[in-house]
Each structure stands twice: as structure tokens, then as C-alpha cells.
Design a protein around this motif. Structure first.
Motif, short mmCIF file in Angstrom:
data_model
loop_
_atom_site.label_atom_id
_atom_site.label_comp_id
_atom_site.label_asym_id
_atom_site.label_seq_id
_atom_site.Cartn_x
_atom_site.Cartn_y
_atom_site.Cartn_z
N ASP A 1 26.66 15.32 52.19
CA ASP A 1 26.73 13.81 51.58
C ASP A 1 27.90 13.05 51.84
OD1 ASP A 1 24.52 14.76 50.38
OD2 ASP A 1 25.37 15.45 48.41
N ALA A 2 29.14 13.88 51.94
CA ALA A 2 30.37 12.98 52.13
C ALA A 2 30.27 12.36 53.48
CB ALA A 2 31.55 14.03 52.02
N ILE A 3 30.17 12.83 54.60
CA ILE A 3 30.09 12.52 55.90
C ILE A 3 29.00 11.28 55.86
CG2 ILE A 3 29.28 12.89 58.29
CD1 ILE A 3 30.51 15.53 57.77
N PHE A 4 27.87 11.58 55.32
CA PHE A 4 26.79 10.38 55.82
C PHE A 4 27.02 9.03 54.42
CE2 PHE A 4 24.91 13.23 58.28
CZ PHE A 4 24.21 12.45 59.23
N GLU A 5 27.76 9.45 53.28
CA GLU A 5 27.92 8.53 52.55
C GLU A 5 29.26 7.61 53.54
OE1 GLU A 5 29.55 9.96 48.78
OE2 GLU A 5 27.36 10.75 48.31
N HIS A 6 30.04 8.20 53.89
CA HIS A 6 31.30 7.64 54.83
C HIS A 6 30.35 6.75 55.98
CE1 HIS A 6 34.86 6.77 56.80
NE2 HIS A 6 34.22 7.22 57.97
N LEU A 7 29.47 7.49 56.48
CA LEU A 7 29.01 6.63 57.59
C LEU A 7 28.05 5.57 57.53
CD1 LEU A 7 27.64 9.82 59.97
CD2 LEU A 7 29.55 8.22 60.31
N ALA A 8 27.61 5.33 56.27
CA ALA A 8 27.01 4.42 55.70
C ALA A 8 27.91 3.39 55.22
CB ALA A 8 26.00 4.89 54.14
N ARG A 9 28.81 3.76 54.56
CA ARG A 9 29.80 2.57 54.36
C ARG A 9 30.34 2.01 55.45
NH1 ARG A 9 31.65 6.55 50.67
NH2 ARG A 9 33.37 7.10 52.16
N ARG A 10 30.27 2.71 56.66
CA ARG A 10 30.89 2.05 58.07
C ARG A 10 29.66 1.22 58.81
NH1 ARG A 10 35.85 1.30 58.33
NH2 ARG A 10 35.84 1.77 60.45
N GLY A 11 28.63 1.21 58.21
CA GLY A 11 27.56 0.42 58.63
C GLY A 11 26.55 0.91 59.52
N MET B 1 30.76 10.53 66.97
CA MET B 1 29.58 11.01 67.38
C MET B 1 28.54 10.13 66.90
SD MET B 1 27.58 13.38 69.05
CE MET B 1 28.44 14.80 69.69
N ALA B 2 28.48 9.67 65.66
CA ALA B 2 27.54 8.62 65.13
C ALA B 2 27.27 7.45 66.02
CB ALA B 2 27.91 8.27 63.50
N SER B 3 28.46 6.95 66.64
CA SER B 3 28.43 5.64 67.26
C SER B 3 27.61 6.17 68.49
CB SER B 3 29.75 5.51 67.87
OG SER B 3 30.31 6.27 68.75
N HIS B 4 27.48 7.26 69.22
CA HIS B 4 26.45 7.59 70.14
C HIS B 4 25.23 8.02 69.81
CE1 HIS B 4 29.87 7.77 73.18
NE2 HIS B 4 30.45 8.50 72.42
N VAL B 5 24.88 8.46 68.61
CA VAL B 5 23.63 8.81 68.12
C VAL B 5 22.77 7.93 67.38
CG1 VAL B 5 22.30 10.62 67.21
CG2 VAL B 5 24.41 11.27 68.40
N LEU B 6 23.57 7.26 66.51
CA LEU B 6 22.90 6.43 65.50
C LEU B 6 22.75 4.96 65.90
CD1 LEU B 6 24.49 8.04 62.20
CD2 LEU B 6 22.12 8.21 63.33
N THR B 7 22.93 4.67 67.32
CA THR B 7 22.88 3.51 67.70
C THR B 7 21.35 3.21 68.39
OG1 THR B 7 23.94 3.95 69.73
CG2 THR B 7 25.31 3.00 67.76
N SER B 8 20.92 1.96 68.67
CA SER B 8 19.66 2.10 69.27
C SER B 8 19.67 2.47 70.86
CB SER B 8 19.19 0.33 69.10
OG SER B 8 20.04 -0.33 69.67
N GLY B 9 20.70 2.38 71.31
CA GLY B 9 20.70 2.86 72.64
C GLY B 9 22.08 3.06 73.19
N VAL B 10 22.29 2.72 74.45
CA VAL B 10 23.58 2.88 75.11
C VAL B 10 23.75 1.51 75.82
CG1 VAL B 10 22.55 4.03 77.38
CG2 VAL B 10 24.99 4.18 76.89
N LEU C 1 36.87 12.34 57.85
CA LEU C 1 35.32 11.77 57.68
C LEU C 1 35.36 10.77 58.93
CD1 LEU C 1 34.90 11.15 54.08
CD2 LEU C 1 33.83 12.69 55.35
N ALA C 2 36.37 9.89 59.41
CA ALA C 2 36.26 9.05 60.47
C ALA C 2 35.89 9.77 61.81
CB ALA C 2 37.34 8.42 60.70
N ASP C 3 36.26 10.95 61.77
CA ASP C 3 35.98 11.78 63.26
C ASP C 3 34.43 11.91 63.48
OD1 ASP C 3 38.74 11.99 63.58
OD2 ASP C 3 38.49 14.29 62.82
N ALA C 4 33.71 11.82 62.39
CA ALA C 4 32.25 11.65 62.34
C ALA C 4 31.72 10.52 63.16
CB ALA C 4 31.41 11.95 61.31
N GLU C 5 32.63 9.56 63.05
CA GLU C 5 32.13 8.08 63.33
C GLU C 5 31.93 7.88 65.07
OE1 GLU C 5 33.99 4.68 61.99
OE2 GLU C 5 35.00 5.89 60.14
#
Length: 155
Positions: free
Chosen positions: A9-19, A50-59, A44-48
């Protein structure tokens, strides 16, 4: 000290706030994300990262990466890596580790080959653990990134 649900919950709330968008990513996937990256997280920022590699439409590839992708040797590594995916299983981190082990064992210069595959999958020379990344991407998204890199093939 948080339990797993609180971490998710904490990580995904943070990631959602970060867009970051989680379209099509259910709670099971979110739990898998946290389970795979939590040991490497200090904030929490450290999760960003990996999220930037995985939760984007591509590369996206910068000029140097695009030049690397045009090389015949790179295209051969992409084909070889996809062959390793086809021969292996890809449903867990252990499976992906096996795919990468097979790939490393079959190429001439394993370190350089893995670095090249990292560029193909992330657009960057350094980055996340590739087995963790591909586990989170899944086989279909991993193959989509390989296919995008193939479009740089010189004719």
C-alpha cells in the motif's frame, strides 16, 4: 518493519503520487513487485527506479543506444536471447534466472552480452536486476521490447 500489505500500500500510494499508472496491474502483481524489489529499497523513492522501467509503455533509446541496436552483433544477441526465452519457462523469478543463465552460458562474452540485453530492455547501460525486471514485465512485454529493438536493424 511494515507487514507486506502495508509495504504494498505504501509503495503504490507513493508511486501513484509520483504519476505512475497501474492500468491492468492487479493486487497480486503489486505484491509481486514489492516482494521482488523490497530488499533493495531504502526509501519509497527507491521503488521509482524499477517502476520507471516496468510501469512505462515501453523503452526509449538515446542516440548511443540506437547505434548499438543497429549493429548486426546486437541483433544476433537479441535473436539468441529470444531463443533462450522460447526454450525456457518464464513464470517466476527462478525461471527467468534460468533463462539468463542459459543465455550467459551460450554467448562468447557474457558480461557484454548481458549489458547489451540491458540496453535493449531498458535503454540504459546500467539498471535493475534483469531477472527481476523481466519477471515484472512478463514474457509478452519482454518480447515486445525485443521486437522494438529489432526495428533498428540495419537493412
Amino acid at each position: 518493519d511494515m507487514d507486506n500489505k502495508a509495504q504494498v500500500d505504501a509503495i503504490f500510494e507513493h508511486l501513484a503520487r509520483r504519476g505512475f499508472a497501474f492500468d491492468g496491474r492487479d493486487k497480486r502483481w503489486q505484491k509481486k513487485f514489492v516482494d521482488l524489489v523490497v530488499d533493495d529499497l531504502h526509501t519509497l523513492a527507491d521503488a521509482e527506479a524499477m517502476a520507471s522501467h516496468v510501469l512505462t509503455s515501453g523503452v526509449s533509446y538515446e542516440k548511443r543506444a540506437a547505434e548499438l541496436l543497429r549493429e548486426d552483433a546486437t541483433q544476433a544477441l537479441i535473436d539468441h536471447f529470444e531463443g533462450c526465452i522460447k526454450k525456457g519457462k518464464t513464470s517466476s523469478l527462478k525461471d527467468w534466472k534460468g533463462v539468463f543463465a542459459k543465455f550467459r552460458n551460450e554467448v562468447d562474452i557474457p558480461g557484454r552480452a548481458l549489458s547489451t540485453i540491458r540496453v535493449v530492455l531498458t535503454g540504459e547501460r546500467t539498471g535493475p536486476n534483469l531477472a527481476v525486471l523481466t519477471t515484472l514485465l512478463g514474457e509478452a512485454d519482454t518480447r515486445n521490447r525485443l521486437e522494438k529493438a529489432r526495428k533498428y536493424r540495419s537493412h
